[in-house]
Design a protein around this motif. Sequence first.
Motif, PDB file in Angstrom:
ATOM      1  N   ALA A 471     -15.343  24.196 -49.055  1.00 60.12           N
ATOM      2  CA  ALA A 471     -16.534  24.194 -48.203  1.00 60.12           C
ATOM      3  C   ALA A 471     -17.471  23.088 -48.670  1.00 60.12           C
ATOM      4  N   ILE A 472     -17.841  22.201 -47.764  1.00 60.68           N
ATOM      5  CA  ILE A 472     -18.749  21.090 -48.057  1.00 60.68           C
ATOM      6  C   ILE A 472     -19.930  21.198 -47.101  1.00 60.68           C
ATOM      7  N   ARG A 473     -21.162  21.183 -47.663  1.00 65.43           N
ATOM      8  CA  ARG A 473     -22.366  21.370 -46.834  1.00 65.43           C
ATOM      9  C   ARG A 473     -23.378  20.268 -47.105  1.00 65.43           C
ATOM     10  N   LEU A 474     -24.119  19.939 -46.052  1.00 64.02           N
ATOM     11  CA  LEU A 474     -25.263  19.029 -46.164  1.00 64.02           C
ATOM     12  C   LEU A 474     -26.456  19.692 -45.497  1.00 64.02           C
ATOM     13  N   ARG A 475     -27.565  19.806 -46.227  1.00 62.77           N
ATOM     14  CA  ARG A 475     -28.749  20.504 -45.715  1.00 62.77           C
ATOM     15  C   ARG A 475     -29.964  19.591 -45.778  1.00 62.77           C
ATOM     16  N   ARG A 476     -30.895  19.844 -44.868  1.00 63.85           N
ATOM     17  CA  ARG A 476     -32.245  19.265 -44.872  1.00 63.85           C
ATOM     18  C   ARG A 476     -32.262  17.737 -44.937  1.00 63.85           C
ATOM     19  N   HIS A 477     -31.462  17.162 -44.066  1.00 65.34           N
ATOM     20  CA  HIS A 477     -31.517  15.712 -43.892  1.00 65.34           C
ATOM     21  C   HIS A 477     -32.364  15.425 -42.664  1.00 65.34           C
ATOM     22  N   ARG A 478     -33.157  14.354 -42.702  1.00 65.42           N
ATOM     23  CA  ARG A 478     -34.112  14.107 -41.611  1.00 65.42           C
ATOM     24  C   ARG A 478     -33.457  13.662 -40.314  1.00 65.42           C
ATOM     25  N   THR A 479     -32.245  13.110 -40.395  1.00 66.94           N
ATOM     26  CA  THR A 479     -31.618  12.619 -39.165  1.00 66.94           C
ATOM     27  C   THR A 479     -30.325  13.342 -38.823  1.00 66.94           C
ATOM     28  N   ARG A 480     -29.878  14.279 -39.679  1.00 71.64           N
ATOM     29  CA  ARG A 480     -28.650  15.026 -39.407  1.00 71.64           C
ATOM     30  C   ARG A 480     -28.933  16.515 -39.387  1.00 71.64           C
ATOM     31  N   VAL A 481     -28.312  17.198 -38.471  1.00 73.15           N
ATOM     32  CA  VAL A 481     -28.430  18.652 -38.460  1.00 73.15           C
ATOM     33  C   VAL A 481     -27.626  19.198 -39.634  1.00 73.15           C
ATOM     34  N   GLU A 482     -27.975  20.403 -40.058  1.00 75.48           N
ATOM     35  CA  GLU A 482     -27.235  21.024 -41.145  1.00 75.48           C
ATOM     36  C   GLU A 482     -25.770  21.168 -40.753  1.00 75.48           C
ATOM     37  N   GLN A 483     -24.889  20.756 -41.642  1.00 76.82           N
ATOM     38  CA  GLN A 483     -23.463  20.723 -41.314  1.00 76.82           C
ATOM     39  C   GLN A 483     -22.646  21.350 -42.435  1.00 76.82           C
ATOM     40  N   THR A 484     -21.640  22.110 -42.057  1.00 77.74           N
ATOM     41  CA  THR A 484     -20.697  22.698 -43.010  1.00 77.74           C
ATOM     42  C   THR A 484     -19.279  22.414 -42.538  1.00 77.74           C
ATOM     43  N   VAL A 485     -18.473  21.901 -43.434  1.00 81.76           N
ATOM     44  CA  VAL A 485     -17.054  21.706 -43.161  1.00 81.76           C
ATOM     45  C   VAL A 485     -16.284  22.705 -44.013  1.00 81.76           C
ATOM     46  N   GLN A 486     -15.512  23.544 -43.359  1.00 83.67           N
ATOM     47  CA  GLN A 486     -14.742  24.580 -44.050  1.00 83.67           C
ATOM     48  C   GLN A 486     -13.256  24.343 -43.815  1.00 83.67           C
ATOM     49  N   LEU A 487     -12.525  24.156 -44.890  1.00 84.75           N
ATOM     50  CA  LEU A 487     -11.072  24.042 -44.819  1.00 84.75           C
ATOM     51  C   LEU A 487     -10.462  25.282 -45.466  1.00 84.75           C
ATOM     52  N   GLY A 488      -9.567  25.936 -44.761  1.00 79.34           N
ATOM     53  CA  GLY A 488      -8.947  27.136 -45.299  1.00 79.34           C
ATOM     54  C   GLY A 488      -9.835  28.351 -45.134  1.00 79.34           C
ATOM     55  N   PRO A 489      -9.455  29.481 -45.702  1.00 81.98           N
ATOM     56  CA  PRO A 489     -10.219  30.719 -45.543  1.00 81.98           C
ATOM     57  C   PRO A 489     -11.570  30.639 -46.240  1.00 81.98           C
ATOM     58  N   VAL A 490     -12.536  31.407 -45.725  1.00 87.18           N
ATOM     59  CA  VAL A 490     -13.861  31.476 -46.338  1.00 87.18           C
ATOM     60  C   VAL A 490     -13.796  32.407 -47.543  1.00 87.18           C
ATOM     61  N   TYR A 491     -14.188  31.899 -48.692  1.00 89.64           N
ATOM     62  CA  TYR A 491     -14.140  32.689 -49.932  1.00 89.64           C
ATOM     63  C   TYR A 491     -15.359  33.586 -50.037  1.00 89.64           C
ATOM     64  N   THR A 492     -15.170  34.812 -50.521  1.00 91.12           N
ATOM     65  CA  THR A 492     -16.261  35.716 -50.841  1.00 91.12           C
ATOM     66  C   THR A 492     -16.046  36.249 -52.250  1.00 91.12           C
ATOM     67  N   LEU A 493     -17.126  36.642 -52.905  1.00 96.36           N
ATOM     68  CA  LEU A 493     -17.027  37.118 -54.274  1.00 96.36           C
ATOM     69  C   LEU A 493     -16.120  38.333 -54.385  1.00 96.36           C
ATOM     70  N   GLY A 494     -16.079  39.143 -53.346  1.00 94.12           N
ATOM     71  CA  GLY A 494     -15.226  40.326 -53.375  1.00 94.12           C
ATOM     72  C   GLY A 494     -13.753  39.999 -53.541  1.00 94.12           C
ATOM     73  N   GLU A 495     -13.354  38.777 -53.163  1.00 95.80           N
ATOM     74  CA  GLU A 495     -11.949  38.394 -53.305  1.00 95.80           C
ATOM     75  C   GLU A 495     -11.539  38.171 -54.741  1.00 95.80           C
ATOM     76  N   LEU A 496     -12.522  38.040 -55.636  1.00 91.73           N
ATOM     77  CA  LEU A 496     -12.205  37.715 -57.023  1.00 91.73           C
ATOM     78  C   LEU A 496     -11.309  38.762 -57.661  1.00 91.73           C
ATOM     79  N   ARG A 497     -11.441  40.005 -57.212  1.00 93.69           N
ATOM     80  CA  ARG A 497     -10.637  41.070 -57.821  1.00 93.69           C
ATOM     81  C   ARG A 497      -9.150  40.905 -57.501  1.00 93.69           C
ATOM     82  N   SER A 498      -8.863  40.254 -56.387  1.00 95.84           N
ATOM     83  CA  SER A 498      -7.458  40.163 -55.977  1.00 95.84           C
ATOM     84  C   SER A 498      -6.867  38.778 -56.108  1.00 95.84           C
ATOM     85  N   VAL A 499      -7.690  37.749 -56.421  1.00 97.84           N
ATOM     86  CA  VAL A 499      -7.201  36.371 -56.523  1.00 97.84           C
ATOM     87  C   VAL A 499      -6.997  35.993 -57.990  1.00 97.84           C
ATOM     88  N   GLY A 500      -5.816  35.577 -58.331  1.00 96.55           N
ATOM     89  CA  GLY A 500      -5.557  35.113 -59.688  1.00 96.55           C
ATOM     90  C   GLY A 500      -5.355  36.269 -60.640  1.00 96.55           C
TER      91      GLY A 500
END
Length: 504
Positions: A471-500
């Motif tokens: 996940a790559i994000r850019l926030r609070r730029h004067r000429t660009r809207v806030e943008q997020t690029v997400q590749l693959g599934p969205v990670y959440t802290l709850g996944e930590l118990r089952s990943v790795g």
Amino acid sequence: MDNAHLIPDILLHIPSFADKKTICQLMQTCRALNHYGAKDLLACYISLNTGSKQAVLSFLQFLARDIPYRLSHFRTLQLTRSASSLCPTAEAEEVGRLLESLFILLARSGSLQSLNIDYVEVILDLETSDLSGAISMVGTLKSLHLSIVGHRAANMLMMSRSSLEDADISMDEQYQDDGDLEHGEESELFRLDSRKLSHLLHGSRHSLRFLTVCGNGLGGAHVGPRYPRLARLVHLFPDTLCMRNYVHAFPNLQDLVVSFSFDDFDLSTWDEFEQLRSENVHEQADYAAWSSLWLFDGSIATLFLLAPLCHIHALELTDEQNLSEQASKELDMLRSCVDIARPRHISLTSYSGRWLFDTAFLSTWTRPALQSLVHIELVLSLCPNYGDGQNTGPEVDLARGLDNVVVHIVSVVRSLYSFSLSLDAAPERDPSPIAARPLGALEQTLAEWDLDAFARRVRAAGAVGPLESVAIRLRRHRTRVEQTVQLGPVYTLGELRSVGADVE
């Protein structure tokens, strides 16, 4: 309306889809909805302004029309008071008597589960009623939120018959837990213990699972009762950082969130940090230490000073603005913390993007303690560097900073499942139009930054390992809207118990 022509189950299910105003209108159409609609109306958040006698009286009259049924579905209540009506008045005292009657009724046959009282000392300060005593008689509460707790609310907590599961307590700054020694030695000892929050909640010591404390209400917890079921503690703005106030009272804690203000802390000498840290290490030897924590959330300096001697699965850390002139020491603290914690999830928020160019920070990711990381999140604020006359920092060379992210972080930690980078283009939002303030060098670079291409580059760098989420994000730029690029599934802290693999 003749409900004989409708299937009763359908008729009575209609109010569950309606808002509060619509439910009130439906309740006026027939006896069935008047009776059963109260359940859906009471399911809404009930808030009473204790500065208005009419509001409280109107609610009591509503309950009185069908007391047994309506009391059985009355689960949540908030008592508020506007800041403009904090002084006692004759009307407010009458409200106190009405509320006392309400809570006596709830204590006898109610099912109230959640109570939220703002300005609790002011609301309880009604000499013509024993409101605190009536509230303490209610034995069905599971959740209690009190703001500005003083002596009256403390006595109410001490006498409470409820076994709480969730408590949110904001202490009055003027409240003292050292007692006023004026009632004889035996009374003095009782008052000394009873005024400490960990003692006040002793009736819930076998049920309390979530506790939020604002202020220094946990002083003396090392000699109080233990809360073996408490899983999450949020401590906001304590006066001091003492591990003994945590490890003794909460032996099975999972999440520790501490927000400590360093405004009055002497940052001129490193010795003060080392001394306090040493005291906390020794206290864990005296009062026992946790075997592990699931989450710590706070500043790097706070974690360093508390020095929990255990594995911490997830670290949510921020740098301390008051230590901005001592960045090298803060990085030393970070390395010391991760070496002990051996985290599998780490989130770092920094008010300086200079970390991307700091060799000491970049080399941190090669430490053995970080080679089992599943998730890394970096949230960095960048200096805009306006104008040619300004002193430009290294953040201007964004390309080099992003190269460092890929080469010295993503490529080095080969256990990564998820990586997130968020760049804040202006820590303080600048509303200046481009015509008044042209884009600085960094802003111009960020305006042309291809987030998608960088996200793909990050994922390619992590291809040797299990990296799936970027996940790559850019926030609070004067000429660009806030943008997020997400590749693959969205990670959440709850996944930590089952990943790795688990690291113990």
